[in-house]
Design a protein around this motif. Structure first.
Motif, short mmCIF file in Angstrom:
data_model
loop_
_atom_site.label_atom_id
_atom_site.label_comp_id
_atom_site.label_asym_id
_atom_site.label_seq_id
_atom_site.Cartn_x
_atom_site.Cartn_y
_atom_site.Cartn_z
N THR A 82 25.83 37.93 -46.53
CA THR A 82 25.27 37.85 -47.98
C THR A 82 25.88 38.99 -48.71
N VAL A 83 26.24 39.94 -48.23
CA VAL A 83 26.77 41.17 -48.99
C VAL A 83 28.01 40.93 -49.44
N VAL A 84 28.88 40.13 -48.85
CA VAL A 84 30.16 39.86 -49.12
C VAL A 84 29.97 38.74 -50.22
N ARG A 85 29.17 37.97 -49.95
CA ARG A 85 29.03 36.82 -51.40
C ARG A 85 28.73 37.70 -52.68
N ASP A 86 27.84 38.69 -52.40
CA ASP A 86 27.12 39.49 -53.49
C ASP A 86 28.41 40.32 -54.20
N LYS A 87 28.93 40.95 -53.23
CA LYS A 87 30.04 41.93 -53.76
C LYS A 87 31.50 41.84 -53.22
N LYS A 88 32.26 41.33 -53.64
CA LYS A 88 33.52 40.84 -52.96
C LYS A 88 34.58 41.89 -53.17
N ASP A 89 34.30 43.20 -53.77
CA ASP A 89 35.15 44.15 -53.85
C ASP A 89 35.11 44.93 -52.68
N LYS A 90 33.84 44.97 -52.20
CA LYS A 90 33.56 45.86 -50.94
C LYS A 90 33.89 45.46 -49.53
#
Lengths: 136, 369
Positions: A82-90
């Motif tokens: 889910t995090v990757v989906r939200d923030k792709k830069d990290k």
């Protein structure tokens, strides 16, 4: 009569399986060291000189830990997705699987352990003590 | 932290908590490592410190819980020692929330419990990872040495009020006696030295003079009398003067506890060891300002130092020095043969201040080398 005999045979097999399992524990070295298990068992009043029983407890504890760890790992992976989906830069930072308090508390909840995620966390013990002494 | 309670009581609780934490620290560290190893085998790559702490705590509590429950079942059956079935029963109890094969069947024999099957399956499937470190057996139990009671020591208490099973009083000497014993020792030493002086059989007038002179030197020895190394007279003013052409050798750096006098002492010994024969000749032949020039000896312009030191050991008469033969002879005869001494005395009429550092050197043979 026939039924009774059958159950006797089953029981015999079970006993053999148990003794075989206990015998195999003498060669098996669990990750949780014997000394640690012995220490905590002695603290709880457990008395037994048999190493196999200590190993049995160690294996049970290890299984418990690894079960929880597997659950936490699933939570961690789900959270990261889910995090990757939200923030792709990290992405790069999030690739590593790091056990979080959040994952752990979710996993432990299933095993009947209620761990509340801390509002804050003082990483070294002196940090909390200092603030306490200041309060006094 | 303090919820209205008195500051003192909270402090006591805090200190006891700290103590407990201290005692458990080692175990907790081990538990942390073990848990981390298990998690690593599962596939984790890192930890939040708080998560690891919590997890290891939970694991330790689980072990304790197993122990508690199986102990409960053992005592329920009237035993003090647990066996397999107690543990299996305990595990079943603990795993009831999760569920296991055959949990619903309460009549099932414990030997065929689903827990055992699960565990054996786990053991077979999971790879065997030993603990990363070897652990000493713990906890280390210190044996406390208690002071003996009046009964054990076979003494009667000083008053009737004190029952004999109470521990004995501390020896009052142990707390107050340290300096006085040192003085006693040194006094003993002085006595011995005086006896030794008599044994040497110096001419009476000379020995008296020497003794008079040495009386001023002894207190210095007395101060450090308990140390065998410092038995030598430590007076730096009595050290052998440097010979013409000699240089002061920088002293070896000693540990700080050695005193400065000691350093000076060592230094002078060093010199005498290097150039032994010359001082010896001077010792015998130079009598203050007017030495016999006919012998071709070096006339000592300065006031020669007196350094008398008598060891209690038997070494004092043995000659273990290694200078050239002439000096050795003189040294040997000096102490053993009184007649020779008398001859020497005739030769050097006014010989009053004699640097007798040979003796000192012998003494140092055992110390320095």
């Amino acid at each position: 009569m026939n039924h009774n005999q059958q159950s006797n045979e089953v029981r015999h097999d079970d006993e053999n399986a148990l003794s075989d399992f206990l015998a195999s524990l003498t060669d098996y070295t669990p990750t949780i060291p014997d000394e640690l298990v012995e220490h905590y068992l002695a603290k709880s009043g457990f008395q037994c000189p048999d190493v196999r029983l200590t190993r049995l407890v160690a294996v049970a504890a290890q299984k418990f830990v690894s079960d929880i760890a597997i659950d936490a790992l699933q939570h961690c992976k789900a959270r990261q997705a889910t995090v990757v989906r939200d923030k792709k830069d990290k992405q790069q930072r999030d690739k590593r699987l790091i056990m979080n308090m959040e994952d752990l508390s979710k996993a432990l909840q299933e095993y009947g352990v209620n761990v509340k995620h801390q509002e804050y966390f003082a990483d070294n013990p002196s940090a909390g003590l200092e603030s306490a002494s200041r309060d006094e | 932290m303090s919820d209205g309670g008195g500051g003192e009581s909270s402090k006591v609780i805090e200190s006891s908590l700290k103590k407990r934490r201290k005692n458990d620290e080692f175990v907790q560290a081990i538990a942390r490592i073990a848990v981390a190893q298990v998690c690593e085998s599962v596939g984790f790559q890192g930890f939040q410190q708080s998560a690891l702490d919590t997890f290891s705590d939970v694991a330790c509590k689980y072990i304790r819980e197993i122990g508690k429950v199986s102990n409960f079942y053992a005592s329920l059956a009237g035993r003090t020692e647990c066996n397999v079935f107690d543990i299996v029963q305990g595990l079943e109890d603990l795993n009831l929330s999760q569920g296991f094969v055959g949990a619903s069947d309460r009549d099932n024999c414990l030997s065929g419990s689903g827990i055992i099957k699960d565990l054996s399956q786990y053991v077979n499937l999971s790879e065997e990872i030993g603990f990363a470190y070897s652990i000493p057996s713990f906890p280390v139990v210190k044996e406390r040495k208690s002071s003996p009671s009046f009964l054990q020591a076979g003494e009667t208490p000083p008053t009737d009020v004190i029952p004999p099973w109470l521990p004995m009083f501390l020896d009052p000497k142990t707390s107050t006696n340290a300096p006085s014993t040192a003085i006693e020792e040194t006094q003993m030493m002085v006595d011995e030295i005086e006896q030794e002086q008599k044994c040497v059989d110096l001419p009476s007038s000379k020995s008296d003079q020497l003794q008079e002179r040495n009386d001023s030197a002894f207190p210095l020895v007395v101060e450090q009398g308990d140390n065998a190394k410092r038995e030598q007279a430590d007076n730096p003013f009595l050290a052998v003067p440097l010979q013409p052409g000699q240089k002061e050798i920088s002293s070896i750096s000693l540990p700080a506890r050695l005193k400065e006098e000691d350093m000076m002492q060592n230094h002078s010994n060093h010199v005498s060891e290097l150039d032994q024969s010359a001082p010896m000749k001077q010792a015998v032949n130079s009598s203050g300002f007017d030495a016999k020039e006919g012998d071709g000896m070096v006339v000592l312009k300065n006031r020669p130092a007196v350094q008398v030191n008598f060891r209690v050991s038997k070494k004092s008469t043995s000659t273990t020095i290694r200078p050239n033969d002439k000096g050795k002879e003189k040294v040997a005869t000096w102490f053993i043969n009184d007649e020779v001494w008398d001859e020497k005395e005739k030769i050097t009429e006014k010989l009053q201040r004699v640097p007798m550092d040979i003796e000192e050197h012998i003494g140092n043979d055992s110390v320095v080398n």
